[in-house]
Motif scaffolding. Structure first.
Motif, PDB file in Angstrom:
ATOM      1  N   HIS A  50      19.144  11.347  16.648  1.00  0.00           N
ATOM      2  CA  HIS A  50      18.157  10.673  17.247  1.00  0.00           C
ATOM      3  C   HIS A  50      17.301   9.742  16.790  1.00  0.00           C
ATOM      4  CE1 HIS A  50      18.935  14.855  19.516  1.00  0.00           C
ATOM      5  NE2 HIS A  50      19.226  13.745  20.441  1.00  0.00           N
ATOM      6  N   LEU A  51      17.148  10.151  15.389  1.00  0.00           N
ATOM      7  CA  LEU A  51      16.083   9.280  14.565  1.00  0.00           C
ATOM      8  C   LEU A  51      16.716   9.268  13.262  1.00  0.00           C
ATOM      9  CD1 LEU A  51      13.490   7.749  13.782  1.00  0.00           C
ATOM     10  CD2 LEU A  51      12.603   9.982  13.553  1.00  0.00           C
ATOM     11  N   LEU A  52      17.059   7.906  12.881  1.00  0.00           N
ATOM     12  CA  LEU A  52      17.441   7.722  11.695  1.00  0.00           C
ATOM     13  C   LEU A  52      16.505   7.044  10.754  1.00  0.00           C
ATOM     14  CD1 LEU A  52      19.969   7.578   9.363  1.00  0.00           C
ATOM     15  CD2 LEU A  52      20.765   5.565  10.721  1.00  0.00           C
ATOM     16  N   ILE A  53      16.127   7.503   9.700  1.00  0.00           N
ATOM     17  CA  ILE A  53      15.283   6.496   8.728  1.00  0.00           C
ATOM     18  C   ILE A  53      16.060   5.970   7.522  1.00  0.00           C
ATOM     19  CG2 ILE A  53      13.213   6.922   7.164  1.00  0.00           C
ATOM     20  CD1 ILE A  53      12.597   9.240   8.866  1.00  0.00           C
ATOM     21  N   LEU A  54      15.952   4.851   7.278  1.00  0.00           N
ATOM     22  CA  LEU A  54      16.403   4.201   6.053  1.00  0.00           C
ATOM     23  C   LEU A  54      15.383   3.718   5.187  1.00  0.00           C
ATOM     24  CD1 LEU A  54      18.885   1.728   7.983  1.00  0.00           C
ATOM     25  CD2 LEU A  54      19.324   4.072   7.109  1.00  0.00           C
ATOM     26  N   ASP A  55      15.020   4.860   4.260  1.00  0.00           N
ATOM     27  CA  ASP A  55      13.818   4.750   3.454  1.00  0.00           C
ATOM     28  C   ASP A  55      14.156   3.701   2.378  1.00  0.00           C
ATOM     29  OD1 ASP A  55      11.249   5.480   2.629  1.00  0.00           O
ATOM     30  OD2 ASP A  55      12.135   6.839   1.194  1.00  0.00           O
ATOM     31  N   GLU A  56      13.560   2.842   1.776  1.00  0.00           N
ATOM     32  CA  GLU A  56      13.422   2.058   0.721  1.00  0.00           C
ATOM     33  C   GLU A  56      14.487   0.995   0.926  1.00  0.00           C
ATOM     34  OE1 GLU A  56      10.738   2.264  -0.451  1.00  0.00           O
ATOM     35  OE2 GLU A  56      10.274   4.245  -1.502  1.00  0.00           O
ATOM     36  N   ILE A  57      15.322   0.574   1.999  1.00  0.00           N
ATOM     37  CA  ILE A  57      16.174  -0.096   2.129  1.00  0.00           C
ATOM     38  C   ILE A  57      15.674  -1.536   2.010  1.00  0.00           C
ATOM     39  CG2 ILE A  57      15.906  -0.211   4.685  1.00  0.00           C
ATOM     40  CD1 ILE A  57      19.042  -0.716   4.721  1.00  0.00           C
ATOM     41  N   LEU A  58      14.298  -1.580   2.446  1.00  0.00           N
ATOM     42  CA  LEU A  58      13.713  -3.361   2.164  1.00  0.00           C
ATOM     43  C   LEU A  58      13.403  -3.417   0.708  1.00  0.00           C
ATOM     44  CD1 LEU A  58      11.553  -3.366   5.400  1.00  0.00           C
ATOM     45  CD2 LEU A  58      13.862  -3.956   5.033  1.00  0.00           C
ATOM     46  N   TYR A  59      13.316  -2.378  -0.235  1.00  0.00           N
ATOM     47  CA  TYR A  59      13.131  -2.714  -1.436  1.00  0.00           C
ATOM     48  C   TYR A  59      14.664  -3.290  -2.098  1.00  0.00           C
ATOM     49  CZ  TYR A  59       8.476  -0.817  -1.921  1.00  0.00           C
ATOM     50  OH  TYR A  59       6.900  -0.607  -2.071  1.00  0.00           O
ATOM     51  N   ALA A  60      15.640  -2.562  -1.555  1.00  0.00           N
ATOM     52  CA  ALA A  60      16.990  -2.693  -1.997  1.00  0.00           C
ATOM     53  C   ALA A  60      17.149  -4.429  -1.589  1.00  0.00           C
ATOM     54  CB  ALA A  60      17.915  -1.876  -1.328  1.00  0.00           C
ATOM     55  N   VAL A  61      16.712  -5.025  -0.507  1.00  0.00           N
ATOM     56  CA  VAL A  61      16.893  -6.066  -0.207  1.00  0.00           C
ATOM     57  C   VAL A  61      16.265  -7.028  -1.098  1.00  0.00           C
ATOM     58  CG1 VAL A  61      16.393  -7.989   1.514  1.00  0.00           C
ATOM     59  CG2 VAL A  61      17.319  -5.810   2.209  1.00  0.00           C
ATOM     60  N   ASP A  62      14.891  -6.699  -1.341  1.00  0.00           N
ATOM     61  CA  ASP A  62      14.086  -7.569  -2.396  1.00  0.00           C
ATOM     62  C   ASP A  62      14.553  -7.806  -3.733  1.00  0.00           C
ATOM     63  OD1 ASP A  62      12.165  -7.684  -0.528  1.00  0.00           O
ATOM     64  OD2 ASP A  62      10.563  -6.226  -1.300  1.00  0.00           O
ATOM     65  N   LYS A  63      15.409  -6.519  -4.262  1.00  0.00           N
ATOM     66  CA  LYS A  63      16.089  -6.633  -5.482  1.00  0.00           C
ATOM     67  C   LYS A  63      17.478  -7.273  -5.455  1.00  0.00           C
ATOM     68  CE  LYS A  63      13.026  -4.255  -7.726  1.00  0.00           C
ATOM     69  NZ  LYS A  63      12.283  -4.763  -9.188  1.00  0.00           N
ATOM     70  N   GLY A  64      17.843  -7.715  -4.328  1.00  0.00           N
ATOM     71  CA  GLY A  64      19.171  -8.381  -4.168  1.00  0.00           C
ATOM     72  C   GLY A  64      20.425  -7.516  -4.252  1.00  0.00           C
ATOM     73  N   LEU A  65      20.109  -5.974  -3.977  1.00  0.00           N
ATOM     74  CA  LEU A  65      21.134  -5.026  -3.908  1.00  0.00           C
ATOM     75  C   LEU A  65      21.796  -4.806  -2.525  1.00  0.00           C
ATOM     76  CD1 LEU A  65      19.087  -2.236  -5.993  1.00  0.00           C
ATOM     77  CD2 LEU A  65      20.877  -4.048  -6.928  1.00  0.00           C
ATOM     78  N   VAL A  66      21.075  -5.408  -1.577  1.00  0.00           N
ATOM     79  CA  VAL A  66      21.542  -5.505  -0.206  1.00  0.00           C
ATOM     80  C   VAL A  66      21.069  -6.795   0.396  1.00  0.00           C
ATOM     81  CG1 VAL A  66      21.283  -4.326   2.158  1.00  0.00           C
ATOM     82  CG2 VAL A  66      21.288  -3.058   0.020  1.00  0.00           C
ATOM     83  N   GLY A  90       0.818  -1.336   0.007  1.00  0.00           N
ATOM     84  CA  GLY A  90       0.034  -0.101  -0.097  1.00  0.00           C
ATOM     85  C   GLY A  90       0.794   1.284  -0.071  1.00  0.00           C
ATOM     86  N   LYS A  91       0.155   2.300  -0.425  1.00  0.00           N
ATOM     87  CA  LYS A  91       0.977   3.715  -0.440  1.00  0.00           C
ATOM     88  C   LYS A  91       0.915   4.251   0.935  1.00  0.00           C
ATOM     89  CE  LYS A  91      -0.213   8.286  -1.438  1.00  0.00           C
ATOM     90  NZ  LYS A  91       1.230   8.775  -1.645  1.00  0.00           N
ATOM     91  N   GLY A  92       1.996   4.825   1.417  1.00  0.00           N
ATOM     92  CA  GLY A  92       2.026   5.306   2.587  1.00  0.00           C
ATOM     93  C   GLY A  92       3.226   5.025   3.505  1.00  0.00           C
ATOM     94  N   LYS A  93       4.183   4.307   3.150  1.00  0.00           N
ATOM     95  CA  LYS A  93       5.305   3.868   4.071  1.00  0.00           C
ATOM     96  C   LYS A  93       6.276   4.796   4.272  1.00  0.00           C
ATOM     97  CE  LYS A  93       5.896   0.401   1.145  1.00  0.00           C
ATOM     98  NZ  LYS A  93       4.838   0.475   0.241  1.00  0.00           N
ATOM     99  N   THR A  94       6.770   5.567   3.014  1.00  0.00           N
ATOM    100  CA  THR A  94       7.719   6.650   3.126  1.00  0.00           C
ATOM    101  C   THR A  94       7.011   7.894   3.834  1.00  0.00           C
ATOM    102  OG1 THR A  94       9.057   5.930   1.186  1.00  0.00           O
ATOM    103  CG2 THR A  94       9.064   8.328   1.756  1.00  0.00           C
ATOM    104  N   THR A  95       5.644   7.967   3.413  1.00  0.00           N
ATOM    105  CA  THR A  95       4.799   9.040   4.084  1.00  0.00           C
ATOM    106  C   THR A  95       4.971   9.031   5.604  1.00  0.00           C
ATOM    107  OG1 THR A  95       3.717   9.248   2.078  1.00  0.00           O
ATOM    108  CG2 THR A  95       2.750  10.527   3.901  1.00  0.00           C
ATOM    109  N   ALA A  96       4.715   7.995   6.228  1.00  0.00           N
ATOM    110  CA  ALA A  96       4.413   7.683   7.475  1.00  0.00           C
ATOM    111  C   ALA A  96       5.836   7.950   8.077  1.00  0.00           C
ATOM    112  CB  ALA A  96       3.947   6.187   7.707  1.00  0.00           C
ATOM    113  N   ALA A  97       6.749   7.720   7.513  1.00  0.00           N
ATOM    114  CA  ALA A  97       8.314   7.783   8.139  1.00  0.00           C
ATOM    115  C   ALA A  97       8.792   9.321   8.043  1.00  0.00           C
ATOM    116  CB  ALA A  97       9.273   6.981   7.230  1.00  0.00           C
ATOM    117  N   LEU A  98       8.214   9.888   6.810  1.00  0.00           N
ATOM    118  CA  LEU A  98       8.335  11.326   7.080  1.00  0.00           C
ATOM    119  C   LEU A  98       7.623  12.024   8.118  1.00  0.00           C
ATOM    120  CD1 LEU A  98       8.487  11.925   2.974  1.00  0.00           C
ATOM    121  CD2 LEU A  98      10.289  12.371   4.523  1.00  0.00           C
TER     122      LEU A  98
END
Length: 247
Positions: free
Chosen positions: A172-188, A62-70
């Motif tokens: 205090h807060l570190l956001i790693l946005d879209e890192i899980l997509y990078a895992v899905d794609k085999g890039l990480v 669904g739409k809203g993952k980055t939006t929630a983090a922001l």
């Protein structure tokens, strides 16, 4: 306070002649600090959280993952906490501008910074972007995150940071946005993400987003996992990304 005044405070209407400050104080005494009074925004001064240190995961189709983090980042920044976002895989299509709205908004927020380590274009979409470049950018983002965690270990995360300070001074807060997509794609690699979590300072709040695939490898290592599910999306009717909502 008279019975009538108490009723007026509870109903949100101030008695004639009663100032907003008096009304607010009366509401606080009753344990109802809102009481229909719109809170006044305060100046953002450097602050430090008392209870940060969890690992959050936001995934789903669904739409809203980055939006929630922001949104979380904006909320933390509003308390004077230092927030930084590293974006993986934030590419684009011909309907998406390279300067997204969140970049301009973050630049206007004190204590909130970002960097984009993604390669323009979409990995695996045959859009003319080189796949090797996507891999190199993702690995660069991974190394940058390791460096940020190293500096965070050297900082006192229980104390405020200057709002204009560089992210290398700590956050205090570190956001790693879209890192899980990078895992899905085999890039990480999954193990690389687990290593980041293991190396996280105790007082650093870490937020990971992305992936349409359930990141089961994270469930034993995350404190909060939220699935953002799609019920309906206009993309199915051919709607392209819209400025101000998707970018």
């Amino acid at each position: 306070m008279s019975d009538n005044a108490e009723q007026d405070v509870e109903s949100g209407s101030a008695p004639e002649g009663q100032s907003t400050d008096d009304r607010r104080e009366a509401a606080k005494r009753q344990g109802t600090p809102g009481s229909g009074v719109t809170p006044d925004a305060k100046r953002v001064d450097p602050g430090a959280p008392e209870e940060f240190g969890l690992v959050q995961v936001w995934w789903g189709d669904g739409k809203g993952k980055t939006t929630a983090a922001l949104g979380m980042g904006a909320r933390a920044a509003g308390h004077g906490y230092r927030v930084h976002m590293v974006q993986f895989m934030k590419g684009g299509a011909d309907s998406v501008e390279d300067v997204r709205g969140e970049y301009n908004a973050i630049a206007a927020l004190p204590g909130f910074t970002y960097e984009n380590t993604g390669h323009y274009g979409w990995h695996g979409m045959r859009d003319g972007s080189a796949e090797d470049d996507h891999a190199a950018k993702a690995q660069g983002g991974l190394q940058r995150t390791r460096d940020l965690l190293d500096t965070a270990h050297e900082a006192d995360l229980t104390s405020p940071f200057p709002l204009e300070a560089d992210a290398d001074a700590g956050m205090h807060l570190l956001i790693l946005d879209e890192i899980l997509y990078a895992v899905d794609k085999g890039l990480v690699d999954e193990e690389a993400v687990l290593d980041l979590i293991a190396d996280k300072p105790d007082d650093l709040e870490l937020v990971l987003t992305g992936s349409h695939t359930k990141p089961e490898f994270l469930y034993d290592h995350a404190d909060l996992v939220t699935e953002v599910g799609k019920e309906k999306h206009p993309i199915g009717e051919g709607q392209r990304a819209r400025k101000g909502t998707e970018f």
